[in-house]
Design a protein around this motif. Structure first.
Motif, mmCIF file in Angstrom:
data_model
loop_
_atom_site.group_PDB
_atom_site.id
_atom_site.type_symbol
_atom_site.label_atom_id
_atom_site.label_comp_id
_atom_site.label_asym_id
_atom_site.label_seq_id
_atom_site.Cartn_x
_atom_site.Cartn_y
_atom_site.Cartn_z
ATOM 1 N N THR A 188 0.940 -1.070 -0.052
ATOM 2 C CA THR A 188 -0.144 -0.024 0.081
ATOM 3 C C THR A 188 0.776 1.194 -0.183
ATOM 4 O O THR A 188 0.700 1.991 0.770
ATOM 5 N N GLU A 194 -7.881 -0.609 0.080
ATOM 6 C CA GLU A 194 -9.221 -0.630 -0.574
ATOM 7 C C GLU A 194 -9.135 0.195 -2.085
ATOM 8 O O GLU A 194 -10.115 0.114 -2.847
ATOM 9 N N GLU A 197 -6.848 -1.492 -7.483
ATOM 10 C CA GLU A 197 -7.684 -2.068 -8.300
ATOM 11 C C GLU A 197 -7.396 -3.172 -9.006
ATOM 12 O O GLU A 197 -8.116 -4.442 -9.118
ATOM 13 N N ALA A 198 -6.165 -3.661 -9.198
ATOM 14 C CA ALA A 198 -5.682 -4.807 -9.873
ATOM 15 C C ALA A 198 -5.662 -5.812 -8.788
ATOM 16 O O ALA A 198 -5.101 -5.727 -7.636
ATOM 17 N N GLN A 199 -6.491 -6.996 -8.919
ATOM 18 C CA GLN A 199 -6.507 -7.898 -7.980
ATOM 19 C C GLN A 199 -5.269 -8.514 -7.570
ATOM 20 O O GLN A 199 -5.132 -8.974 -6.352
ATOM 21 N N TRP A 200 -4.104 -8.866 -8.657
ATOM 22 C CA TRP A 200 -2.971 -9.489 -8.088
ATOM 23 C C TRP A 200 -2.347 -8.797 -7.301
ATOM 24 O O TRP A 200 -1.536 -9.150 -6.512
ATOM 25 N N LYS A 202 -3.465 -6.348 -5.294
ATOM 26 C CA LYS A 202 -4.293 -6.458 -3.902
ATOM 27 C C LYS A 202 -3.934 -7.724 -3.107
ATOM 28 O O LYS A 202 -3.524 -7.608 -1.722
ATOM 29 N N ILE A 203 -3.819 -8.930 -3.542
ATOM 30 C CA ILE A 203 -3.230 -9.989 -3.167
ATOM 31 C C ILE A 203 -1.859 -9.972 -2.661
ATOM 32 O O ILE A 203 -1.686 -10.259 -1.436
ATOM 33 N N THR A 206 -1.705 -7.737 0.268
ATOM 34 C CA THR A 206 -2.591 -8.447 1.574
ATOM 35 C C THR A 206 -1.507 -9.459 2.500
ATOM 36 O O THR A 206 -1.326 -9.574 3.546
#
Length: 259
Positions: A188, A194, A197-200, A202-203, A206
């Motif tokens: 981040t 939040e 936007e890119a799911q990969w 964000k994973i 995380t």
């Protein structure tokens, strides 16, 4: 035995600090880069703080942890470089022939790197205050951020020293440290989780421990004493430190056995 370990660690730490002071160009570039991150990101991206998700948070306080963590990586790398220099000059072999504690030989550069990081972090935070930084938790929050920075630096220093002892090569040790820089950007770094936007990505953010270090610092700087948010960074540091310091200790045993 315990007193000898503390005394030897103190002597090795002082030696490494003196070596660093004699060669300021070993840490000045890293300090400049970290300050550059702070100035450029705050100046160029501060408009992001107007988004509703930021809820009016100060972007300078949001981006400050990025500069601090980048300083932690560079400062920790110096610990490994110090070990490699001693190995290449033969000083490390001579140390192993002395009664000096093997643990102290490894801890000395690590502690010196942490103290170097402390000074760099203080300078970066001082610059942030000159730019108008406002800390929600006051002086105690600044101390908390310093402790998080030192802890994260310890984690990197353990890894750097471990790589140095295993490779015995300056280029390899430096390259090993650089692999941690992607952790900054797979996190981040510029926006909250939040808003990624890119799911990969964000994973990746995380599962990236750097994310929790960032969030812990940002909580102290922006939100206040939110216990769980603060502790996430502490837990991440404890886990990574346990891994990297163990790695350094095992590498040190291997280095001694090869003598």
């Amino acid at each position: 035995m315990g007193n000898n370990v503390f005394k030897d660690t103190w002597l090795m730490t002082v030696r490494n600090i003196k070596t660093t002071i004699r060669n300021p160009f070993s840490f000045i570039p890293n300090l400049i880069i970290s300050a550059f991150f702070l100035l450029v990101y705050e100046g160029g991206l501060s408009g992001i703080s107007q988004l509703p998700t930021f809820e009016g948070a100060d972007y300078l306080a949001f981006i400050l942890p990025v500069s601090i963590v980048s300083a932690a990586i560079g400062g920790a790398g110096g610990a490994g470089q110090s070990i490699v220099k001693d190995i290449e000059t033969g000083f490390f072999s001579r140390l192993l022939l002395t009664p000096a504690s093997r643990l102290a030989i490894v801890l000395g550069p690590i502690i010196a790197g942490m103290l170097q990081l402390l000074v760099q972090t203080l300078l970066i935070i001082g610059m942030a205050f000159l730019l108008g930084l406002n800390v929600k938790t006051g002086f105690a929050g600044v101390l908390f951020v310093l402790l998080i920075a030192i802890g994260w630096g310890l984690a990197f220093a353990g890894y750097s020293v471990g790589i140095a002892l295993r490779t015995r090569n300056a280029q390899a040790a430096q390259a090993g440290t650089f692999i941690f820089f992607p952790l900054i950007f797979l996190s981040t770094t510029f926006v909250p989780l939040e808003l990624i936007e890119a799911q990969w990505l964000k994973i990746a953010a995380t599962i990236n421990p750097t994310t929790y270090v960032f969030e812990s610092m940002r909580t102290a700087l922006i939100d206040g004493w939110v216990f769980w948010d603060l502790m996430q960074g502490v837990i991440a540091i404890v886990i990574v430190c346990a891994i990297t310091i163990t790695f350094a200790a095992v590498s040190a045993k291997g280095a001694v056995s090869r003598k």
